[in-house]
Design a protein around this motif. Structure first.
Motif, mmCIF file in Angstrom:
data_model
loop_
_atom_site.group_PDB
_atom_site.id
_atom_site.type_symbol
_atom_site.label_atom_id
_atom_site.label_comp_id
_atom_site.label_asym_id
_atom_site.label_seq_id
_atom_site.Cartn_x
_atom_site.Cartn_y
_atom_site.Cartn_z
ATOM 1 N N PRO A 77 0.808 -1.232 0.000
ATOM 2 C CA PRO A 77 0.000 0.000 0.000
ATOM 3 C C PRO A 77 0.836 1.275 0.000
ATOM 4 O O PRO A 77 0.295 2.369 -0.155
ATOM 5 C CB PRO A 77 -0.808 -0.112 1.306
ATOM 6 C CG PRO A 77 -0.799 -1.558 1.656
ATOM 7 C CD PRO A 77 0.524 -2.063 1.178
ATOM 8 N N ARG A 78 2.148 1.160 0.177
ATOM 9 C CA ARG A 78 3.008 2.344 0.221
ATOM 10 C C ARG A 78 3.253 2.874 -1.187
ATOM 11 O O ARG A 78 3.735 2.149 -2.059
ATOM 12 C CB ARG A 78 4.346 1.990 0.876
ATOM 13 C CG ARG A 78 5.357 3.124 0.894
ATOM 14 C CD ARG A 78 6.671 2.650 1.487
ATOM 15 N NE ARG A 78 7.250 1.556 0.727
ATOM 16 C CZ ARG A 78 7.966 1.714 -0.389
ATOM 17 N NH1 ARG A 78 8.167 2.930 -0.885
ATOM 18 N NH2 ARG A 78 8.459 0.664 -1.013
ATOM 19 N N ALA A 79 2.938 4.149 -1.412
ATOM 20 C CA ALA A 79 3.178 4.764 -2.716
ATOM 21 C C ALA A 79 4.660 5.068 -2.886
ATOM 22 O O ALA A 79 5.382 5.266 -1.914
ATOM 23 C CB ALA A 79 2.361 6.047 -2.851
ATOM 24 N N GLY A 80 5.117 5.076 -4.133
ATOM 25 C CA GLY A 80 6.512 5.385 -4.420
ATOM 26 C C GLY A 80 7.217 4.228 -5.102
ATOM 27 O O GLY A 80 6.594 3.325 -5.663
ATOM 28 N N ILE A 81 8.540 4.241 -5.040
ATOM 29 C CA ILE A 81 9.348 3.215 -5.703
ATOM 30 C C ILE A 81 9.372 1.947 -4.851
ATOM 31 O O ILE A 81 9.598 2.003 -3.642
ATOM 32 C CB ILE A 81 10.783 3.722 -5.937
ATOM 33 C CG1 ILE A 81 10.772 4.936 -6.858
ATOM 34 C CG2 ILE A 81 11.656 2.633 -6.531
ATOM 35 C CD1 ILE A 81 12.128 5.573 -7.042
ATOM 36 N N GLN A 82 9.124 0.797 -5.507
ATOM 37 C CA GLN A 82 9.210 -0.495 -4.847
ATOM 38 C C GLN A 82 10.080 -1.429 -5.679
ATOM 39 O O GLN A 82 10.238 -1.229 -6.885
ATOM 40 C CB GLN A 82 7.816 -1.097 -4.629
ATOM 41 C CG GLN A 82 6.919 -0.212 -3.761
ATOM 42 C CD GLN A 82 5.621 -0.897 -3.380
ATOM 43 O OE1 GLN A 82 5.539 -2.114 -3.285
ATOM 44 N NE2 GLN A 82 4.582 -0.084 -3.150
ATOM 45 N N HIS A 83 10.653 -2.448 -5.028
ATOM 46 C CA HIS A 83 11.579 -3.348 -5.708
ATOM 47 C C HIS A 83 11.203 -4.802 -5.482
ATOM 48 O O HIS A 83 10.706 -5.172 -4.417
ATOM 49 C CB HIS A 83 13.019 -3.122 -5.218
ATOM 50 C CG HIS A 83 13.529 -1.742 -5.455
ATOM 51 N ND1 HIS A 83 13.509 -0.757 -4.493
ATOM 52 C CD2 HIS A 83 14.063 -1.171 -6.564
ATOM 53 C CE1 HIS A 83 14.019 0.360 -4.984
ATOM 54 N NE2 HIS A 83 14.356 0.137 -6.237
ATOM 55 N N LEU A 84 11.464 -5.590 -6.488
ATOM 56 C CA LEU A 84 11.385 -7.040 -6.397
ATOM 57 C C LEU A 84 12.785 -7.579 -6.679
ATOM 58 O O LEU A 84 13.457 -7.123 -7.602
ATOM 59 C CB LEU A 84 10.375 -7.598 -7.402
ATOM 60 C CG LEU A 84 10.185 -9.124 -7.431
ATOM 61 C CD1 LEU A 84 8.759 -9.457 -7.804
ATOM 62 C CD2 LEU A 84 11.135 -9.784 -8.425
ATOM 63 N N VAL A 121 24.358 -18.325 -6.248
ATOM 64 C CA VAL A 121 24.877 -17.219 -7.058
ATOM 65 C C VAL A 121 24.876 -15.969 -6.190
ATOM 66 O O VAL A 121 23.887 -15.656 -5.521
ATOM 67 C CB VAL A 121 24.022 -17.007 -8.323
ATOM 68 C CG1 VAL A 121 24.525 -15.813 -9.116
ATOM 69 C CG2 VAL A 121 24.039 -18.259 -9.175
ATOM 70 N N ASP A 122 25.996 -15.255 -6.169
ATOM 71 C CA ASP A 122 26.130 -14.143 -5.229
ATOM 72 C C ASP A 122 25.577 -12.826 -5.750
ATOM 73 O O ASP A 122 25.724 -11.806 -5.102
ATOM 74 C CB ASP A 122 27.598 -13.959 -4.828
ATOM 75 C CG ASP A 122 28.495 -13.640 -6.013
ATOM 76 O OD1 ASP A 122 27.963 -13.584 -7.142
ATOM 77 O OD2 ASP A 122 29.704 -13.448 -5.812
ATOM 78 N N SER A 123 24.982 -12.801 -6.934
ATOM 79 C CA SER A 123 24.371 -11.581 -7.456
ATOM 80 C C SER A 123 22.872 -11.796 -7.635
ATOM 81 O O SER A 123 22.387 -12.931 -7.611
ATOM 82 C CB SER A 123 25.008 -11.183 -8.783
ATOM 83 O OG SER A 123 26.374 -10.858 -8.595
ATOM 84 N N ALA A 124 22.160 -10.704 -7.789
ATOM 85 C CA ALA A 124 20.704 -10.780 -7.903
ATOM 86 C C ALA A 124 20.211 -9.778 -8.932
ATOM 87 O O ALA A 124 20.904 -8.824 -9.285
ATOM 88 C CB ALA A 124 20.062 -10.513 -6.549
ATOM 89 N N LEU A 125 19.003 -10.021 -9.402
ATOM 90 C CA LEU A 125 18.334 -9.107 -10.324
ATOM 91 C C LEU A 125 17.308 -8.298 -9.548
ATOM 92 O O LEU A 125 16.498 -8.862 -8.812
ATOM 93 C CB LEU A 125 17.646 -9.890 -11.442
ATOM 94 C CG LEU A 125 16.705 -9.089 -12.347
ATOM 95 C CD1 LEU A 125 17.517 -8.161 -13.235
ATOM 96 C CD2 LEU A 125 15.849 -10.013 -13.200
ATOM 97 N N THR A 126 17.356 -6.964 -9.665
ATOM 98 C CA THR A 126 16.388 -6.097 -9.000
ATOM 99 C C THR A 126 15.467 -5.474 -10.028
ATOM 100 O O THR A 126 15.919 -4.897 -11.020
ATOM 101 C CB THR A 126 17.101 -4.981 -8.211
ATOM 102 O OG1 THR A 126 17.952 -5.572 -7.224
ATOM 103 C CG2 THR A 126 16.090 -4.079 -7.517
ATOM 104 N N VAL A 127 14.172 -5.608 -9.796
ATOM 105 C CA VAL A 127 13.150 -5.039 -10.669
ATOM 106 C C VAL A 127 12.478 -3.890 -9.925
ATOM 107 O O VAL A 127 12.141 -4.025 -8.747
ATOM 108 C CB VAL A 127 12.106 -6.102 -11.064
ATOM 109 C CG1 VAL A 127 11.070 -5.517 -12.008
ATOM 110 C CG2 VAL A 127 12.794 -7.296 -11.708
#
Length: 338
Positions: free
Chosen positions: A98-105, A112-118
């Motif tokens: 419900p929080r407005a603004g930028i959100q990430h998945l 694997v030590d890296s990740a993909l951020t959406v």
């Protein structure tokens, strides 16, 4: 991506973060990348694609486990664990918090030590946003920047600040706006407003979220005329009258600023080359106009009068034609008889 706070987002877009030693995640782009929907509405389908980082020319990797999580605890990803299909993709539904603004998945592959951020843009839910204008009584010179910025603050209906929310600014009467792209952590944002060149009431619109669902909030400023810079003759040119008499119509001038707006309170000096005037200094009214009556001199022929705008080199010249008086025949008196 965009959606409303609390809404469900399907498409995941973005790019790999860092270098993966064996495999990496690459977001599969889908068409129609920008949508606005009400809270709780399904937004779009897409997937996350797992591919080898080396030696496979980007070939899909099926059968790979992918862990999915939202950075906001109130958001949900379903399922939160998925296995890539034959095309190296997984699909999940992302419900924004419900929080407005930028959100990430965040999508991760175990080991694997890296990740993909959406990243997704969560618009405030319609009916749950308030835009408070903190800059009352805005006033300035037409065509110039206001001496103070326009300040607004975004809150929800409970009065809680809406921080890091995208905000838009637009001027309706010309002018320009240079404003914050997002609210700060306290929900505040500001813009520097250069007014349009026309004096009078001017409006600025503040837009948050989808304009089809959330109406813009107007901010009003009063644009005043600038310094006097020019004077023009409105009426009274080319009149005729008998020498020594007053012209039938008043001489009327209009004082303007650089933007063409009428200027009240300006001083105009009247300088007749012949004859006389009622007032040698005129003060313009709120409409920028001033008038004077001119009594011609005693000589017949063309006569001139100058009007000069104080503090500038601007002036206008007025001419009038003076006719010689018609001689009056002496009266004849009959002698009395008797």
């Amino acid at each position: 991506h965009e959606g409303d706070a609390g809404g469900l987002l399907h498409h995941m877009d973005g790019g790999p973060r860092g270098h993966l030693p064996h495999r990496h995640l690459d977001a599969a782009a889908a068409r129609g990348a920008r949508h606005h929907r009400a809270a709780g509405i399904h937004h779009r389908d897409a997937g996350v694609h797992a591919a080898p980082a080396e030696g496979g020319a980007g070939q899909p990797v099926p059968g790979t486990q992918v862990l999915l999580s939202a950075d906001d605890e109130a958001g949900r990803v379903e399922p939160d664990t998925a296995t890539t299909d034959a095309d190296g993709r997984v699909r999940a539904a992302w419900t924004l918090s419900p929080r407005a603004g930028i959100q990430h998945l965040v999508a991760r592959v175990p080991g694997v030590d890296s990740a993909l951020t959406v990243t997704a843009e969560a618009d405030p839910a319609p009916g749950n946003v308030r835009i408070g204008v903190l800059s009352p009584d805005l006033r300035g010179v037409a065509g110039e920047e206001l001496s103070q910025p326009v300040l607004v603050r975004l809150t929800d209906t409970l009065g809680l600040a809406l921080g890091l929310v995208r905000i838009g600014w637009s001027s309706l009467e010309g002018g320009t706006i240079a404003g914050s792209a997002r609210t700060d952590s306290s929900g505040a944002a500001q813009a520097y407003w250069t007014l349009g060149r026309r004096a009078g009431r001017q409006r600025l619109l503040v837009q948050v979220g989808n304009p089809r669902l959330i109406p813009a909030t107007p901010v009003v400023a009063v644009a005043e005329a600038g310094a006097p810079s020019g004077v023009v003759l409105q009426s009274g040119q080319g009149q005729r009258a008998t020498a020594g008499t007053r012209l039938p119509k008043a001489i009327v001038v209009l004082v303007r600023d650089a933007g063409g707006n009428p200027v009240g309170g300006a001083s105009v000096t009247v300088l007749p080359a012949a004859g006389s005037v009622e007032d040698s200094v005129l003060i313009t009214g709120p409409d920028g106009r001033a008038a004077v009556r001119w009594t011609l001199g005693a000589a017949a022929g063309e006569q001139r009068l100058a009007l000069r705008l104080a503090g500038t080199a601007a002036s206008v010249q007025v001419t009038a034609t003076s006719r010689a008086p018609v001689p009056v025949a002496p009266a004849r008196v009959k002698p009395r008889r008797g």
